[in-house]
Design a protein around this motif. Structure first.
Motif, PDB file in Angstrom:
ATOM      1  N   ILE A 138       0.859  -1.198   0.000  1.00 16.14           N
ATOM      2  CA  ILE A 138       0.000   0.000   0.000  1.00 16.14           C
ATOM      3  C   ILE A 138       0.889   1.240   0.000  1.00 16.14           C
ATOM      4  O   ILE A 138       1.998   1.226   0.531  1.00 16.14           O
ATOM      5  CB  ILE A 138      -1.009   0.017   1.174  1.00 16.14           C
ATOM      6  CG1 ILE A 138      -0.309   0.003   2.534  1.00 16.14           C
ATOM      7  CG2 ILE A 138      -1.977  -1.153   1.066  1.00 16.14           C
ATOM      8  CD1 ILE A 138      -1.277   0.171   3.701  1.00 16.14           C
ATOM      9  N   LEU A 139       0.344   2.330  -0.608  1.00 17.68           N
ATOM     10  CA  LEU A 139       1.144   3.534  -0.846  1.00 17.68           C
ATOM     11  C   LEU A 139       0.430   4.796  -0.349  1.00 17.68           C
ATOM     12  O   LEU A 139       0.195   5.723  -1.134  1.00 17.68           O
ATOM     13  CB  LEU A 139       1.414   3.679  -2.356  1.00 17.68           C
ATOM     14  CG  LEU A 139       2.170   2.556  -3.056  1.00 17.68           C
ATOM     15  CD1 LEU A 139       2.089   2.710  -4.585  1.00 17.68           C
ATOM     16  CD2 LEU A 139       3.627   2.542  -2.611  1.00 17.68           C
ATOM     17  N   PRO A 140       0.065   4.870   0.922  1.00 13.86           N
ATOM     18  CA  PRO A 140      -0.656   6.062   1.384  1.00 13.86           C
ATOM     19  C   PRO A 140       0.268   7.252   1.620  1.00 13.86           C
ATOM     20  O   PRO A 140       1.467   7.080   1.850  1.00 13.86           O
ATOM     21  CB  PRO A 140      -1.240   5.605   2.727  1.00 13.86           C
ATOM     22  CG  PRO A 140      -0.250   4.611   3.244  1.00 13.86           C
ATOM     23  CD  PRO A 140       0.284   3.896   2.012  1.00 13.86           C
ATOM     24  N   ASN A 141      -0.312   8.467   1.592  1.00 12.43           N
ATOM     25  CA  ASN A 141       0.391   9.626   2.139  1.00 12.43           C
ATOM     26  C   ASN A 141       0.090   9.674   3.646  1.00 12.43           C
ATOM     27  O   ASN A 141      -0.655   8.825   4.166  1.00 12.43           O
ATOM     28  CB  ASN A 141      -0.010  10.909   1.396  1.00 12.43           C
ATOM     29  CG  ASN A 141      -1.503  11.217   1.522  1.00 12.43           C
ATOM     30  OD1 ASN A 141      -2.130  10.934   2.549  1.00 12.43           O
ATOM     31  ND2 ASN A 141      -2.088  11.783   0.477  1.00 12.43           N
ATOM     32  N   LEU A 142       0.626  10.663   4.330  1.00 12.08           N
ATOM     33  CA  LEU A 142       0.473  10.687   5.800  1.00 12.08           C
ATOM     34  C   LEU A 142      -0.974  10.891   6.237  1.00 12.08           C
ATOM     35  O   LEU A 142      -1.415  10.325   7.238  1.00 12.08           O
ATOM     36  CB  LEU A 142       1.350  11.796   6.393  1.00 12.08           C
ATOM     37  CG  LEU A 142       2.807  11.393   6.621  1.00 12.08           C
ATOM     38  CD1 LEU A 142       3.655  12.618   6.939  1.00 12.08           C
ATOM     39  CD2 LEU A 142       2.898  10.393   7.776  1.00 12.08           C
ATOM     40  N   THR A 143      -1.717  11.689   5.496  1.00  2.59           N
ATOM     41  CA  THR A 143      -3.124  11.912   5.846  1.00  2.59           C
ATOM     42  C   THR A 143      -3.914  10.612   5.705  1.00  2.59           C
ATOM     43  O   THR A 143      -4.687  10.223   6.598  1.00  2.59           O
ATOM     44  CB  THR A 143      -3.753  12.978   4.912  1.00  2.59           C
ATOM     45  OG1 THR A 143      -2.959  14.154   4.958  1.00  2.59           O
ATOM     46  CG2 THR A 143      -5.169  13.294   5.311  1.00  2.59           C
ATOM     47  N   GLU A 144      -3.704   9.938   4.590  1.00  3.22           N
ATOM     48  CA  GLU A 144      -4.412   8.663   4.356  1.00  3.22           C
ATOM     49  C   GLU A 144      -4.001   7.627   5.393  1.00  3.22           C
ATOM     50  O   GLU A 144      -4.840   6.866   5.905  1.00  3.22           O
ATOM     51  CB  GLU A 144      -4.117   8.171   2.936  1.00  3.22           C
ATOM     52  CG  GLU A 144      -4.789   9.036   1.880  1.00  3.22           C
ATOM     53  CD  GLU A 144      -4.137   9.013   0.513  1.00  3.22           C
ATOM     54  OE1 GLU A 144      -4.720   9.589  -0.427  1.00  3.22           O
ATOM     55  OE2 GLU A 144      -3.024   8.456   0.360  1.00  3.22           O
ATOM     56  N   ALA A 145      -2.711   7.597   5.738  1.00  5.63           N
ATOM     57  CA  ALA A 145      -2.229   6.630   6.731  1.00  5.63           C
ATOM     58  C   ALA A 145      -2.904   6.862   8.082  1.00  5.63           C
ATOM     59  O   ALA A 145      -3.304   5.914   8.764  1.00  5.63           O
ATOM     60  CB  ALA A 145      -0.711   6.750   6.870  1.00  5.63           C
ATOM     61  N   SER A 146      -3.051   8.115   8.444  1.00  2.57           N
ATOM     62  CA  SER A 146      -3.687   8.422   9.723  1.00  2.57           C
ATOM     63  C   SER A 146      -5.171   8.021   9.700  1.00  2.57           C
ATOM     64  O   SER A 146      -5.688   7.452  10.664  1.00  2.57           O
ATOM     65  CB  SER A 146      -3.487   9.917  10.015  1.00  2.57           C
ATOM     66  OG  SER A 146      -4.589  10.457  10.624  1.00  2.57           O
ATOM     67  N   LEU A 147      -5.849   8.261   8.580  1.00  2.14           N
ATOM     68  CA  LEU A 147      -7.260   7.858   8.468  1.00  2.14           C
ATOM     69  C   LEU A 147      -7.413   6.341   8.463  1.00  2.14           C
ATOM     70  O   LEU A 147      -8.395   5.802   8.969  1.00  2.14           O
ATOM     71  CB  LEU A 147      -7.870   8.440   7.182  1.00  2.14           C
ATOM     72  CG  LEU A 147      -8.085   9.952   7.185  1.00  2.14           C
ATOM     73  CD1 LEU A 147      -8.346  10.455   5.766  1.00  2.14           C
ATOM     74  CD2 LEU A 147      -9.240  10.331   8.107  1.00  2.14           C
ATOM     75  N   LEU A 148      -6.439   5.637   7.902  1.00  2.67           N
ATOM     76  CA  LEU A 148      -6.520   4.174   7.834  1.00  2.67           C
ATOM     77  C   LEU A 148      -6.231   3.517   9.180  1.00  2.67           C
ATOM     78  O   LEU A 148      -6.806   2.481   9.521  1.00  2.67           O
ATOM     79  CB  LEU A 148      -5.518   3.626   6.798  1.00  2.67           C
ATOM     80  CG  LEU A 148      -5.829   3.909   5.332  1.00  2.67           C
ATOM     81  CD1 LEU A 148      -4.622   3.572   4.456  1.00  2.67           C
ATOM     82  CD2 LEU A 148      -7.052   3.115   4.873  1.00  2.67           C
ATOM     83  N   THR A 149      -5.321   4.113   9.944  1.00  2.78           N
ATOM     84  CA  THR A 149      -4.863   3.469  11.183  1.00  2.78           C
ATOM     85  C   THR A 149      -5.515   4.027  12.433  1.00  2.78           C
ATOM     86  O   THR A 149      -5.462   3.403  13.494  1.00  2.78           O
ATOM     87  CB  THR A 149      -3.339   3.659  11.355  1.00  2.78           C
ATOM     88  OG1 THR A 149      -3.070   5.072  11.405  1.00  2.78           O
ATOM     89  CG2 THR A 149      -2.564   3.014  10.212  1.00  2.78           C
ATOM     90  N   GLY A 150      -6.073   5.249  12.347  1.00  2.00           N
ATOM     91  CA  GLY A 150      -6.598   5.907  13.542  1.00  2.00           C
ATOM     92  C   GLY A 150      -5.511   6.598  14.352  1.00  2.00           C
ATOM     93  O   GLY A 150      -5.806   7.237  15.378  1.00  2.00           O
TER      94      GLY A 150
END
Ligand code: PXL
Length: 276
Positions: free
Chosen positions: A137-149
């Motif tokens: 997976i290739l998220p940016n930091l915003t997406e990573a935070s939304l995915l992980t909480g």
């Protein structure tokens, strides 16, 4: 020749998603089939865009390919048009995963701390379901935070990035790569993690003073193309970062460049040279 299928929208004008993935992956000598999730007049940073959702086409297209004995070396997903598409995309992965194939998910949904306008608050949870089935997976930091909480931070250290990478890999994928990471002024890049090997890696390059829409798609498409050309993940991410920066550099040098995307086309000769 390796064949991939890219599942994301067609923004008819706007230089993102499939209008970026197709030329880049083709230029890299890799066949790119497409499964469009929606047709939009432009990307969603324009006001007044039209959008025709194609959720009902995913299953019949997949069924025809299956019945015809067609398969793919990689599946690469980007912008999905709605939470309703998630079940279809997950079923597609299950139907087309095969020995040695690669599933790459770019969980396109947010940037700079904010969800893109077309998505509601339920969308990140649905995108997390897609990520559980990926190899990379290739998220940016915003997406990573939304995915992980985990909290979204604009100031952070390596420990925060490593915690984020571990939380992303814990969703399911073997490899997670975080884009847009910066530990020092003037440098920007990517840090990644291999859950099975327990190893981290990173690559940093110049941080040019501009952001453009669609650069995440340029990055992800190049990474997938490079992996199909036999590069290691570290090499593929480095090439993706370098080509994205080269595209931004050429855009900044072009006085009449459009606001809505980067001049990745003018950097294609650079990309092709880097493959040899
Ligand atoms: O670049 C990501 C992207 C893809 N497709 C559409 C978008 C965006 C980002 O906003 O709006 C339709």
């Amino acid at each position: 020749m390796k064949r991939i299928v890219s599942i994301q929208d067609i923004s008819c004008l706007g230089k993102c998603s499939l209008t970026v993935a197709l030329p880049i992956i083709s230029a890299m000598g890799v066949e790119c089939s497409i499964l469009p999730t929606a047709v939009l007049s432009t990307h969603t940073m324009f006001s007044g865009f039209t959008c025709k959702d194609l959720t009902d086409q995913i299953e019949p297209i997949a069924a025809h390919w299956k019945a015809s004995g067609l398969g793919f070396d990689a599946v690469y997903t980007g912008y999905l048009a709605s939470a309703q598409q998630v079940d279809h995309v997950c079923a597609f992965f299950d139907a087309f995963r095969r020995e040695g194939s690669l599933i790459v998910v770019d969980p396109v949904m947010a940037d700079n701390g904010k969800l893109y306008p077309a998505f509601g608050p339920e969308f990140p949870g649905q995108m997390a379901r897609v990520c559980t089935k990926a190899d990379l997976i290739l998220p940016n930091l915003t997406e990573a935070s939304l995915l992980t909480g985990l909290p979204y931070r604009t100031e952070y250290d390596e420990a925060y990035i490593k915690e984020m990478l571990q939380a992303l890999a814990a969703l399911g994928p073997r490899y997670a790569a975080l884009t847009g990471v910066s530990f020092e002024p003037g440098k920007l890049g990517v840090m990644y993690y291999d859950r099975v090997g327990g190893q981290y890696g990173s690559y940093f390059t110049e941080h040019l003073p501009a952001t453009f829409h669609g650069t995440g798609d340029v990055f992800a498409s190049t990474c997938v193309g490079a992996l199909m050309r036999g590069m290691t993940l570290g090499e593929a991410l480095a090439l993706a970062a370098d080509y994205t920066v080269e595209s931004i550099r050429l855009t900044l040098e072009t006085p009449d460049a459009n606001w809505y995307g980067v001049e990745f086309e003018r950097a294609i000769p650079y990309l092709v040279r880097r493959l040899h």
